[in-house]
Design a protein around this motif. Structure first.
Motif, PDB file in Angstrom:
ATOM      1  N   ALA A   1       0.754   4.825   8.249  1.00  0.00           N
ATOM      2  CA  ALA A   1       1.849   3.738   8.588  1.00  0.00           C
ATOM      3  C   ALA A   1       1.698   3.104   9.675  1.00  0.00           C
ATOM      4  CB  ALA A   1       3.106   4.386   8.435  1.00  0.00           C
TER       5      ALA A   1
ATOM      6  N   PRO B   1       1.659   0.385   4.935  1.00  0.00           N
ATOM      7  CA  PRO B   1       3.319   0.400   4.991  1.00  0.00           C
ATOM      8  C   PRO B   1       3.892   0.262   6.676  1.00  0.00           C
ATOM      9  CG  PRO B   1       2.498   2.429   4.231  1.00  0.00           C
ATOM     10  CD  PRO B   1       1.308   1.545   4.403  1.00  0.00           C
TER      11      PRO B   1
ATOM     12  N   SER C   1      10.115   8.013   6.804  1.00  0.00           N
ATOM     13  CA  SER C   1       8.800   8.503   6.551  1.00  0.00           C
ATOM     14  C   SER C   1       8.416   9.595   5.360  1.00  0.00           C
ATOM     15  CB  SER C   1       8.285   9.120   7.852  1.00  0.00           C
ATOM     16  OG  SER C   1       8.575   7.903   9.046  1.00  0.00           O
TER      17      SER C   1
ATOM     18  N   LEU D   1       8.520   8.125   1.969  1.00  0.00           N
ATOM     19  CA  LEU D   1       7.261   7.213   1.854  1.00  0.00           C
ATOM     20  C   LEU D   1       5.931   8.272   1.486  1.00  0.00           C
ATOM     21  CD1 LEU D   1       6.532   4.185   2.132  1.00  0.00           C
ATOM     22  CD2 LEU D   1       5.732   4.627   4.328  1.00  0.00           C
TER      23      LEU D   1
ATOM     24  N   GLU E   1       5.494   3.432  -2.185  1.00  0.00           N
ATOM     25  CA  GLU E   1       4.387   2.853  -1.014  1.00  0.00           C
ATOM     26  C   GLU E   1       3.715   1.781  -1.532  1.00  0.00           C
ATOM     27  OE1 GLU E   1       0.410   4.290   1.599  1.00  0.00           O
ATOM     28  OE2 GLU E   1       1.518   5.606  -0.030  1.00  0.00           O
ATOM     29  N   LYS E   2       3.143   1.917  -3.032  1.00  0.00           N
ATOM     30  CA  LYS E   2       2.227   0.753  -3.420  1.00  0.00           C
ATOM     31  C   LYS E   2       2.884  -0.436  -3.609  1.00  0.00           C
ATOM     32  CE  LYS E   2      -1.344   0.707  -6.897  1.00  0.00           C
ATOM     33  NZ  LYS E   2      -1.384  -0.808  -7.118  1.00  0.00           N
TER      34      LYS E   2
END
Length: 318
Positions: free
Chosen positions: A222, A245, A277, A280, A287-288
């Motif tokens: 990320a 992300p 975080s 995620l 996330e996708k």
């Protein structure tokens, strides 16, 4: 610069920090026979063009309208610069409105143009060498590398998450934070390096060419932004374009391009950063979805081709 070169102009880039006064710029423009100028940042760049013999335009930086405007002396200078400028460009409607509220007579000359994004990751980039150089163990099974990309100066607040990230790393050694960017403020850069030395799981990384940086972003988990104030972060938009992300501090400049839990995640304090975080990391479906929507957003609202047309047309006004 690419946009202007493509339209047949010769464009010379100069760093505003290299100059002290408008006289130095006046000498430069008359010696080298420049026809026009374009300054980035209403105060830092704009003040050097006051009383210029050549026509000029201004691109707001973000800190000029968000921060410098609060200083009476800078406010006065910026108003005078805006009066002389042929046009000004704001990245968001909100930034235009803030400027127009201070200098109503300039409203008609302020155009809104978002930053155009084009990412070109290097195919030759070596991720494992990058990790080794950063001191990040490459044999960790589930490595999660977070990258904080910024010019090293106080307004970017790169130390905001260091303590909480280090605590998290002690509990989960798979998480690492890399801070990377040019040393805009050399004194502050030393402060960052010293703090990072004493923070396990946090790494100070050498600045690298943009194509390598894009390749590193593409391999990280990320991208992080912890700025106190932001105009429009190219690093955030580039991460979105690369399908990575983004976790960003909840400030107006970031909230203008990130919709929380839709195109990225916004945090209001370091503890919330860690919680978001973790969510995620534990929810690949979320996330996708975030990554897909963010990529679509950049394609739709931050077109490099649209930006090119706008600047090529604006320069004709000079």
């Amino acid at each position: 610069r690419n946009h202007l070169h493509a339209a047949g102009h010769t464009c010379v880039l100069k760093d505003a920090f290299m100059y002290e006064s408008p006289t130095e710029i006046a000498n430069l423009t008359s010696t080298d026979m420049f026809d026009a100028a374009l300054a980035i940042h209403l105060y830092k760049g704009g003040r050097l063009l006051q009383g210029s013999r050549i026509p000029f335009g201004i691109i707001f930086g973000g800190t000029d309208i968000n921060e410098d405007i609060k200083c009476e002396e800078k406010h006065h200078v910026m108003g005078a610069v805006l009066q002389e400028a042929r046009f000004a460009v704001a990245f968001t409607m909100k930034m235009k409105e803030l400027a127009a509220a201070e200098w109503p007579e300039a409203r008609k000359k302020i155009y809104v143009q978002t930053q155009g994004i084009k990412t070109m990751p290097s195919e030759a980039f070596d991720w494992y060498r990058f990790l080794q150089n950063a001191g990040i163990p490459t044999d960790t099974q589930s490595l999660h590398v977070f990258l904080l990309i910024c010019g090293l100066r106080r307004v970017k607040d790169p130390l905001y998450l260091v303590d909480v990230f280090s605590d998290w790393h002690r509990k989960d050694p798979s998480v690492h934070l890399g801070i990377i960017g040019p040393a805009v403020d050399p004194l502050f850069t030393c402060e960052v390096k010293e703090k990072v030395k004493r923070a396990p799981g946090v790494h100070f990384l050498q600045e690298m060419p943009q194509d390598d940086l894009h390749a590193a972003v593409r391999r990280c988990f990320a991208v992080v932004n912890s700025s106190i104030s932001e105009g429009m972060s190219a690093a955030i938009l580039e991460a979105m374009d690369l399908g990575i992300p983004v976790l960003a501090r909840n400030i107006p400049g970031n909230a203008a391009i990130i919709k929380h839990k839709e195109t990225g995640l916004l945090f209001s304090n370091p503890q919330e950063f860690v919680l978001l975080s973790k969510s995620l990391m534990n929810d690949p479906i979320m996330e996708k979805e975030i990554v897909t929507r963010a990529k679509d957003y950049v394609k739709k609202h931050h077109s490099w081709e649209s930006e090119r047309k706008v600047y090529q047309n604006l320069v004709l006004r000079l």
